[in-house]
Design a protein around this motif. Structure first.
Motif, PDB file in Angstrom:
ATOM      1  N   MET A 112       0.802  -1.139  -0.056  1.00  0.00           N
ATOM      2  CA  MET A 112      -0.067   0.125  -0.165  1.00  0.00           C
ATOM      3  C   MET A 112       0.941   1.293  -0.053  1.00  0.00           C
ATOM      4  SD  MET A 112      -2.673   1.250   2.685  1.00  0.00           S
ATOM      5  CE  MET A 112      -3.501  -0.203   3.015  1.00  0.00           C
ATOM      6  N   VAL A 113       1.942   1.183   0.782  1.00  0.00           N
ATOM      7  CA  VAL A 113       2.849   2.406   1.103  1.00  0.00           C
ATOM      8  C   VAL A 113       3.536   2.551  -0.317  1.00  0.00           C
ATOM      9  CG1 VAL A 113       4.644   3.182   2.092  1.00  0.00           C
ATOM     10  CG2 VAL A 113       3.056   2.292   3.508  1.00  0.00           C
ATOM     11  N   ARG A 114       4.004   1.444  -0.883  1.00  0.00           N
ATOM     12  CA  ARG A 114       4.611   1.622  -2.474  1.00  0.00           C
ATOM     13  C   ARG A 114       3.647   2.011  -3.311  1.00  0.00           C
ATOM     14  NH1 ARG A 114       6.278  -4.222  -2.564  1.00  0.00           N
ATOM     15  NH2 ARG A 114       7.338  -4.186  -0.589  1.00  0.00           N
ATOM     16  N   GLN A 115       2.441   1.633  -3.457  1.00  0.00           N
ATOM     17  CA  GLN A 115       1.566   2.051  -4.462  1.00  0.00           C
ATOM     18  C   GLN A 115       1.330   3.532  -4.248  1.00  0.00           C
ATOM     19  OE1 GLN A 115       0.148   0.065  -7.011  1.00  0.00           O
ATOM     20  NE2 GLN A 115      -0.232   2.130  -7.815  1.00  0.00           N
ATOM     21  N   ILE A 116       1.103   4.036  -2.992  1.00  0.00           N
ATOM     22  CA  ILE A 116       0.915   5.614  -2.784  1.00  0.00           C
ATOM     23  C   ILE A 116       2.240   6.224  -3.032  1.00  0.00           C
ATOM     24  CG2 ILE A 116       0.627   7.235  -0.756  1.00  0.00           C
ATOM     25  CD1 ILE A 116      -1.228   5.114   0.327  1.00  0.00           C
TER      26      ILE A 116
ATOM     27  N   THR B 195       6.475  12.687  -6.464  1.00  0.00           N
ATOM     28  CA  THR B 195       7.120  12.961  -7.411  1.00  0.00           C
ATOM     29  C   THR B 195       8.240  11.901  -7.542  1.00  0.00           C
ATOM     30  OG1 THR B 195       8.518  14.630  -6.301  1.00  0.00           O
ATOM     31  CG2 THR B 195       6.638  15.597  -7.263  1.00  0.00           C
ATOM     32  N   PRO B 196       8.779  11.802  -8.803  1.00  0.00           N
ATOM     33  CA  PRO B 196      10.072  10.841  -8.842  1.00  0.00           C
ATOM     34  C   PRO B 196      11.094  11.279  -7.854  1.00  0.00           C
ATOM     35  CG  PRO B 196       9.291  11.290 -11.084  1.00  0.00           C
ATOM     36  CD  PRO B 196       8.448  12.319 -10.031  1.00  0.00           C
ATOM     37  N   ARG B 197      11.284  12.736  -7.578  1.00  0.00           N
ATOM     38  CA  ARG B 197      12.597  13.009  -6.752  1.00  0.00           C
ATOM     39  C   ARG B 197      12.213  12.773  -5.247  1.00  0.00           C
ATOM     40  NH1 ARG B 197      17.545  14.941  -7.717  1.00  0.00           N
ATOM     41  NH2 ARG B 197      17.892  16.710  -6.583  1.00  0.00           N
ATOM     42  N   GLN B 198      10.602  13.037  -4.824  1.00  0.00           N
ATOM     43  CA  GLN B 198      10.166  12.659  -3.465  1.00  0.00           C
ATOM     44  C   GLN B 198      10.475  10.931  -3.318  1.00  0.00           C
ATOM     45  OE1 GLN B 198       6.269  14.276  -3.670  1.00  0.00           O
ATOM     46  NE2 GLN B 198       7.051  16.091  -2.709  1.00  0.00           N
ATOM     47  N   GLN B 199      10.309  10.142  -4.365  1.00  0.00           N
ATOM     48  CA  GLN B 199       9.992   8.834  -4.279  1.00  0.00           C
ATOM     49  C   GLN B 199      11.590   8.483  -3.905  1.00  0.00           C
ATOM     50  OE1 GLN B 199       8.788   6.893  -7.860  1.00  0.00           O
ATOM     51  NE2 GLN B 199       6.717   8.185  -7.567  1.00  0.00           N
TER      52      GLN B 199
ATOM     53  N   LEU C  65      15.545   6.502  -0.214  1.00  0.00           N
ATOM     54  CA  LEU C  65      17.140   6.438   0.406  1.00  0.00           C
ATOM     55  C   LEU C  65      17.038   6.871   1.970  1.00  0.00           C
ATOM     56  CD1 LEU C  65      18.734   8.523  -2.302  1.00  0.00           C
ATOM     57  CD2 LEU C  65      19.336   6.394  -1.529  1.00  0.00           C
ATOM     58  N   TYR C  66      15.977   7.594   2.416  1.00  0.00           N
ATOM     59  CA  TYR C  66      15.905   8.016   3.789  1.00  0.00           C
ATOM     60  C   TYR C  66      15.170   6.820   4.668  1.00  0.00           C
ATOM     61  CZ  TYR C  66      15.271  10.887   8.205  1.00  0.00           C
ATOM     62  OH  TYR C  66      15.219  11.296   9.211  1.00  0.00           O
ATOM     63  N   PHE C  67      14.058   6.207   4.042  1.00  0.00           N
ATOM     64  CA  PHE C  67      13.724   5.615   4.950  1.00  0.00           C
ATOM     65  C   PHE C  67      13.916   3.973   4.870  1.00  0.00           C
ATOM     66  CE2 PHE C  67      10.453   9.084   5.397  1.00  0.00           C
ATOM     67  CZ  PHE C  67      10.444   9.200   6.651  1.00  0.00           C
ATOM     68  N   TYR C  68      13.932   3.729   3.579  1.00  0.00           N
ATOM     69  CA  TYR C  68      14.103   2.222   3.235  1.00  0.00           C
ATOM     70  C   TYR C  68      15.839   1.905   3.256  1.00  0.00           C
ATOM     71  CZ  TYR C  68       9.370   1.898   1.805  1.00  0.00           C
ATOM     72  OH  TYR C  68       8.066   1.952   1.814  1.00  0.00           O
TER      73      TYR C  68
ATOM     74  N   ARG D 135      13.474  19.337   3.141  1.00  0.00           N
ATOM     75  CA  ARG D 135      11.960  19.824   2.459  1.00  0.00           C
ATOM     76  C   ARG D 135      11.322  18.787   1.589  1.00  0.00           C
ATOM     77  NH1 ARG D 135      14.404  24.360   1.396  1.00  0.00           N
ATOM     78  NH2 ARG D 135      14.540  23.678  -0.665  1.00  0.00           N
ATOM     79  N   THR D 136      12.158  18.089   0.750  1.00  0.00           N
ATOM     80  CA  THR D 136      11.683  17.106  -0.206  1.00  0.00           C
ATOM     81  C   THR D 136      11.009  15.681   0.566  1.00  0.00           C
ATOM     82  OG1 THR D 136      13.065  17.937  -1.769  1.00  0.00           O
ATOM     83  CG2 THR D 136      11.841  15.793  -2.195  1.00  0.00           C
ATOM     84  N   VAL D 137      11.870  15.261   1.532  1.00  0.00           N
ATOM     85  CA  VAL D 137      11.249  14.166   2.362  1.00  0.00           C
ATOM     86  C   VAL D 137      10.198  14.592   3.211  1.00  0.00           C
ATOM     87  CG1 VAL D 137      11.920  12.738   4.530  1.00  0.00           C
ATOM     88  CG2 VAL D 137      13.514  13.091   2.423  1.00  0.00           C
ATOM     89  N   LYS D 138      10.038  15.841   3.684  1.00  0.00           N
ATOM     90  CA  LYS D 138       9.007  16.278   4.627  1.00  0.00           C
ATOM     91  C   LYS D 138       7.495  16.492   3.654  1.00  0.00           C
ATOM     92  CE  LYS D 138       7.241  19.798   7.759  1.00  0.00           C
ATOM     93  NZ  LYS D 138       7.567  21.064   8.332  1.00  0.00           N
ATOM     94  N   ARG D 139       7.836  16.925   2.404  1.00  0.00           N
ATOM     95  CA  ARG D 139       6.505  17.127   1.593  1.00  0.00           C
ATOM     96  C   ARG D 139       6.415  15.752   1.006  1.00  0.00           C
ATOM     97  NH1 ARG D 139       8.873  22.257  -1.801  1.00  0.00           N
ATOM     98  NH2 ARG D 139       8.452  23.865  -0.230  1.00  0.00           N
ATOM     99  N   GLY D 140       6.996  14.829   0.626  1.00  0.00           N
ATOM    100  CA  GLY D 140       6.850  13.480   0.106  1.00  0.00           C
ATOM    101  C   GLY D 140       6.107  12.744   1.229  1.00  0.00           C
ATOM    102  N   LEU D 141       6.563  12.642   2.433  1.00  0.00           N
ATOM    103  CA  LEU D 141       5.792  12.057   3.612  1.00  0.00           C
ATOM    104  C   LEU D 141       4.673  12.589   3.760  1.00  0.00           C
ATOM    105  CD1 LEU D 141       6.467   9.801   5.976  1.00  0.00           C
ATOM    106  CD2 LEU D 141       7.470  11.644   7.236  1.00  0.00           C
ATOM    107  N   SER D 142       4.304  13.740   3.755  1.00  0.00           N
ATOM    108  CA  SER D 142       3.165  14.428   4.118  1.00  0.00           C
ATOM    109  C   SER D 142       2.016  13.965   2.929  1.00  0.00           C
ATOM    110  CB  SER D 142       3.233  15.785   3.968  1.00  0.00           C
ATOM    111  OG  SER D 142       2.028  16.635   4.133  1.00  0.00           O
ATOM    112  N   ARG D 143       2.404  13.717   1.696  1.00  0.00           N
ATOM    113  CA  ARG D 143       1.576  13.218   0.730  1.00  0.00           C
ATOM    114  C   ARG D 143       1.232  12.044   1.239  1.00  0.00           C
ATOM    115  NH1 ARG D 143       3.448  15.067  -5.386  1.00  0.00           N
ATOM    116  NH2 ARG D 143       2.804  17.423  -5.148  1.00  0.00           N
ATOM    117  N   VAL D 144       2.190  10.966   1.261  1.00  0.00           N
ATOM    118  CA  VAL D 144       2.025   9.560   1.593  1.00  0.00           C
ATOM    119  C   VAL D 144       1.134   9.578   2.995  1.00  0.00           C
ATOM    120  CG1 VAL D 144       2.977   7.544   2.547  1.00  0.00           C
ATOM    121  CG2 VAL D 144       4.287   8.865   0.651  1.00  0.00           C
TER     122      VAL D 144
END
Length: 94
Positions: A28-32, A38-42, A47-50, A71-80
């Motif tokens: 589910m997390v991977r699909q989200i 974005t590809p950059r956030q992914q 890199l950070y979590f996995y 900033r990018t990690v925070k925004r990506g995590l917020s979206r997830v």
């Protein structure tokens, strides 16, 4: 740097069992991540979590500033998190 694929990413389960019920299934997390980040956030989230890289390491690997990574990690995590919250509300019939 080579891109990291979702197949390479491993789902990290916390050691403390009290958190197991609070973790969304890995697929589910991977699909989200694929659908809502974005590809950059992914790339930075993987890199950070996995791969458990530090933000300074990610910044050096990608040739960007540490604040950009943060900033990018925070925004990506917020979206997830937002999508997981939405999914859980749908499952609970809210």
């Amino acid at each position: 740097m080579d891109k990291i694929s979702f197949d390479e990413a491993r789902y990290i389960v916390p050691q403390d069992p009290k958190y197991h019920s609070r973790i969304a299934p890995a697929r589910m997390v991977r699909q989200i991540m694929q659908d809502f980040t974005t590809p950059r956030q992914q790339q930075m989230l993987l890199l950070y979590f996995y791969q458990q890289k530090k933000m300074t390491e990610i910044a050096a690997m990608l040739g960007v500033n540490k604040s950009t990574v943060s900033r990018t990690v925070k925004r990506g995590l917020s979206r997830v998190q937002r999508q997981l919250r939405f999914y859980m509300e749908q499952e609970n019939g809210r």
